[in-house]
Design a protein around this motif. Structure first.
Motif, PDB file in Angstrom:
ATOM      1  N   LEU A  74      -1.527  -2.102  13.956  1.00  0.00           N
ATOM      2  CA  LEU A  74      -2.795  -1.399  13.813  1.00  0.00           C
ATOM      3  C   LEU A  74      -2.719  -0.352  12.712  1.00  0.00           C
ATOM      4  CD1 LEU A  74      -3.742  -0.953  17.564  1.00  0.00           C
ATOM      5  CD2 LEU A  74      -4.845  -2.459  15.902  1.00  0.00           C
ATOM      6  N   VAL A  75      -1.505   0.033  12.359  1.00  0.00           N
ATOM      7  CA  VAL A  75      -1.262   1.009  11.304  1.00  0.00           C
ATOM      8  C   VAL A  75      -0.139   0.476  10.431  1.00  0.00           C
ATOM      9  CG1 VAL A  75      -0.344   3.336  10.862  1.00  0.00           C
ATOM     10  CG2 VAL A  75      -2.054   3.008  12.635  1.00  0.00           C
ATOM     11  N   HIS A  76      -0.290   0.670   9.118  1.00  0.00           N
ATOM     12  CA  HIS A  76       0.712   0.193   8.163  1.00  0.00           C
ATOM     13  C   HIS A  76       1.208   1.350   7.309  1.00  0.00           C
ATOM     14  CE1 HIS A  76      -0.681  -3.820   9.159  1.00  0.00           C
ATOM     15  NE2 HIS A  76      -1.918  -3.404   8.922  1.00  0.00           N
ATOM     16  N   LYS A  77       2.502   1.295   7.008  1.00  0.00           N
ATOM     17  CA  LYS A  77       3.070   2.276   6.083  1.00  0.00           C
ATOM     18  C   LYS A  77       2.655   1.875   4.681  1.00  0.00           C
ATOM     19  CE  LYS A  77       7.238   4.315   6.917  1.00  0.00           C
ATOM     20  NZ  LYS A  77       8.700   4.462   6.923  1.00  0.00           N
ATOM     21  N   LYS A  78       2.270   2.857   3.890  1.00  0.00           N
ATOM     22  CA  LYS A  78       1.841   2.622   2.502  1.00  0.00           C
ATOM     23  C   LYS A  78       2.723   3.416   1.559  1.00  0.00           C
ATOM     24  CE  LYS A  78      -1.674  -0.092   2.737  1.00  0.00           C
ATOM     25  NZ  LYS A  78      -1.691  -1.348   2.071  1.00  0.00           N
ATOM     26  N   TRP A  79       2.900   2.902   0.383  1.00  0.00           N
ATOM     27  CA  TRP A  79       3.639   3.602  -0.653  1.00  0.00           C
ATOM     28  C   TRP A  79       2.664   4.029  -1.723  1.00  0.00           C
ATOM     29  CZ3 TRP A  79       4.325   2.784  -5.897  1.00  0.00           C
ATOM     30  CH2 TRP A  79       5.295   3.570  -6.493  1.00  0.00           C
ATOM     31  N   GLN A  80       2.831   5.245  -2.218  1.00  0.00           N
ATOM     32  CA  GLN A  80       1.982   5.740  -3.285  1.00  0.00           C
ATOM     33  C   GLN A  80       2.870   6.489  -4.278  1.00  0.00           C
ATOM     34  OE1 GLN A  80      -1.178   8.303  -1.867  1.00  0.00           O
ATOM     35  NE2 GLN A  80      -2.643   7.261  -3.161  1.00  0.00           N
ATOM     36  N   LYS A  81       2.741   6.132  -5.526  1.00  0.00           N
ATOM     37  CA  LYS A  81       3.559   6.737  -6.575  1.00  0.00           C
ATOM     38  C   LYS A  81       3.403   8.257  -6.564  1.00  0.00           C
ATOM     39  CE  LYS A  81       4.579   6.414 -11.466  1.00  0.00           C
ATOM     40  NZ  LYS A  81       4.295   5.766 -12.729  1.00  0.00           N
ATOM     41  N   GLY A  82       4.546   8.948  -6.614  1.00  0.00           N
ATOM     42  CA  GLY A  82       4.541  10.404  -6.674  1.00  0.00           C
ATOM     43  C   GLY A  82       4.450  11.100  -5.326  1.00  0.00           C
ATOM     44  N   ARG A  84       6.207  11.759  -1.780  1.00  0.00           N
ATOM     45  CA  ARG A  84       7.521  11.626  -1.141  1.00  0.00           C
ATOM     46  C   ARG A  84       7.411  11.384   0.363  1.00  0.00           C
ATOM     47  NH1 ARG A  84      12.130  13.736  -3.991  1.00  0.00           N
ATOM     48  NH2 ARG A  84      11.513  14.328  -6.097  1.00  0.00           N
ATOM     49  N   LYS A  85       6.381  11.888   0.974  1.00  0.00           N
ATOM     50  CA  LYS A  85       6.230  11.729   2.424  1.00  0.00           C
ATOM     51  C   LYS A  85       5.691  10.341   2.735  1.00  0.00           C
ATOM     52  CE  LYS A  85       5.543  16.555   3.563  1.00  0.00           C
ATOM     53  NZ  LYS A  85       4.800  17.488   4.382  1.00  0.00           N
ATOM     54  N   ASP A  86       6.013   9.874   3.958  1.00  0.00           N
ATOM     55  CA  ASP A  86       5.486   8.583   4.391  1.00  0.00           C
ATOM     56  C   ASP A  86       3.974   8.671   4.546  1.00  0.00           C
ATOM     57  OD1 ASP A  86       7.991   7.393   4.500  1.00  0.00           O
ATOM     58  OD2 ASP A  86       8.279   7.881   6.627  1.00  0.00           O
ATOM     59  N   LEU A  87       3.298   7.634   4.080  1.00  0.00           N
ATOM     60  CA  LEU A  87       1.846   7.528   4.203  1.00  0.00           C
ATOM     61  C   LEU A  87       1.521   6.369   5.136  1.00  0.00           C
ATOM     62  CD1 LEU A  87       0.912   7.912   0.440  1.00  0.00           C
ATOM     63  CD2 LEU A  87       0.368   9.545   2.248  1.00  0.00           C
ATOM     64  N   TYR A  88       0.467   6.541   5.901  1.00  0.00           N
ATOM     65  CA  TYR A  88       0.053   5.509   6.847  1.00  0.00           C
ATOM     66  C   TYR A  88      -1.434   5.238   6.698  1.00  0.00           C
ATOM     67  CZ  TYR A  88       4.529   6.670   8.883  1.00  0.00           C
ATOM     68  OH  TYR A  88       5.872   6.899   9.072  1.00  0.00           O
ATOM     69  N   GLU A  89      -1.793   3.995   6.948  1.00  0.00           N
ATOM     70  CA  GLU A  89      -3.188   3.575   6.821  1.00  0.00           C
ATOM     71  C   GLU A  89      -3.534   2.681   8.009  1.00  0.00           C
ATOM     72  OE1 GLU A  89      -5.332   2.196   2.938  1.00  0.00           O
ATOM     73  OE2 GLU A  89      -4.059   0.559   3.657  1.00  0.00           O
ATOM     74  N   ALA A  90      -4.738   2.817   8.527  1.00  0.00           N
ATOM     75  CA  ALA A  90      -5.194   1.991   9.642  1.00  0.00           C
ATOM     76  C   ALA A  90      -5.489   0.575   9.149  1.00  0.00           C
ATOM     77  CB  ALA A  90      -6.451   2.583  10.273  1.00  0.00           C
ATOM     78  N   GLU A  91      -5.223  -0.399   9.999  1.00  0.00           N
ATOM     79  CA  GLU A  91      -5.608  -1.784   9.716  1.00  0.00           C
ATOM     80  C   GLU A  91      -7.109  -1.865   9.943  1.00  0.00           C
ATOM     81  OE1 GLU A  91      -6.211  -5.172   8.638  1.00  0.00           O
ATOM     82  OE2 GLU A  91      -4.045  -4.873   8.721  1.00  0.00           O
ATOM     83  N   HIS A  92      -7.834  -2.280   8.923  1.00  0.00           N
ATOM     84  CA  HIS A  92      -9.291  -2.359   9.034  1.00  0.00           C
ATOM     85  C   HIS A  92      -9.772  -3.725   9.512  1.00  0.00           C
ATOM     86  CE1 HIS A  92      -8.880   1.293   6.615  1.00  0.00           C
ATOM     87  NE2 HIS A  92     -10.029   1.629   7.174  1.00  0.00           N
ATOM     88  N   ASP A  93      -8.914  -4.714   9.472  1.00  0.00           N
ATOM     89  CA  ASP A  93      -9.283  -6.057   9.919  1.00  0.00           C
ATOM     90  C   ASP A  93      -9.033  -6.144  11.425  1.00  0.00           C
ATOM     91  OD1 ASP A  93      -9.579  -8.732  10.520  1.00  0.00           O
ATOM     92  OD2 ASP A  93      -8.379  -9.446   8.830  1.00  0.00           O
ATOM     93  N   GLN A  94     -10.055  -5.810  12.197  1.00  0.00           N
ATOM     94  CA  GLN A  94      -9.895  -5.774  13.650  1.00  0.00           C
ATOM     95  C   GLN A  94      -9.697  -7.157  14.250  1.00  0.00           C
ATOM     96  OE1 GLN A  94     -13.337  -3.086  14.115  1.00  0.00           O
ATOM     97  NE2 GLN A  94     -11.975  -1.839  15.353  1.00  0.00           N
TER      98      GLN A  94
END
Length: 181
Positions: A74-82, A84-94
């Motif tokens: 339901l939540v995915h780890k995301k990487w974003q340039k620059g 350093r902290k872990d980022l998370y995003e909700a799965e939108h495809d229910q």
């Protein structure tokens, strides 16, 4: 937070609370449902600190909730340039989340119960073959074996259901409505 932002948060609250109740129906904590709901409305991936600010949850419970939601896809780890902290995003495809969640649960049910069925069937057959088993007990054992036969049919059906979901064949029978542009 401005007055307009407060109104937006209030407008979202009903759905977020319904997700909390839904998660609870499926054995998850309401706070996980709230967290997922809050994340669902975010445009950008979030850090744990940002989630803490929005939810008021502690970092420990936030981390636990995010891990649990990640396991459920339901939540995915995301990487974003620059960043350093872990980022998370909700799965939108229910729909995808539904299939992942239920197929995972059904798979666990099948595996757990088929092993138990096999052991129970083996033990009942051993008792049935025992010469010291009375005719009355043999009758009970036969009835139990018949019940297990019905249970095995159920798990065979459930295996087929999982296959229909995982293959996407279910969508031939129950199509997902297309979003209006």
């Amino acid at each position: 937070m401005g007055s307009h932002n407060m109104k937006i948060e209030e407008a979202r609250r009903d759905y977020i609370e319904s997700l909390a109740e839904t998660m609870e129906m499926y054995g998850l904590s309401p706070s996980m449902g709230r967290l997922y709901g809050i994340m669902l409305f975010q445009d950008e991936p979030m850090t744990l600190d940002q989630m803490m600010d929005l939810t008021g949850m502690s970092k420990t419970s936030m981390s636990t909730g995010v891990r649990a939601l990640s396991r459920l896809k339901l939540v995915h780890k995301k990487w974003q340039k620059g960043v350093r902290k872990d980022l998370y995003e909700a799965e939108h495809d229910q729909v995808s989340s539904f299939v992942e969640f239920f197929c995972g649960m059904w798979e666990q049910e099948i595996e757990l119960n088929q092993r138990a069925l096999a052991r129970t069937e083996k033990n009942l057959n051993r008792l049935l073959a025992d010469e010291s088993t009375s005719p009355e007990d043999a009758q009970k054992l036969e009835a139990d074996l018949k019940r297990l036969s019905h249970a095995k049919q159920y798990y065979h059906w459930l295996r087929n259901l999982v296959d229909v979901f995982e293959s996407g064949e279910i969508f031939n029978h129950v199509p997902v409505p297309k979003e209006a542009d």
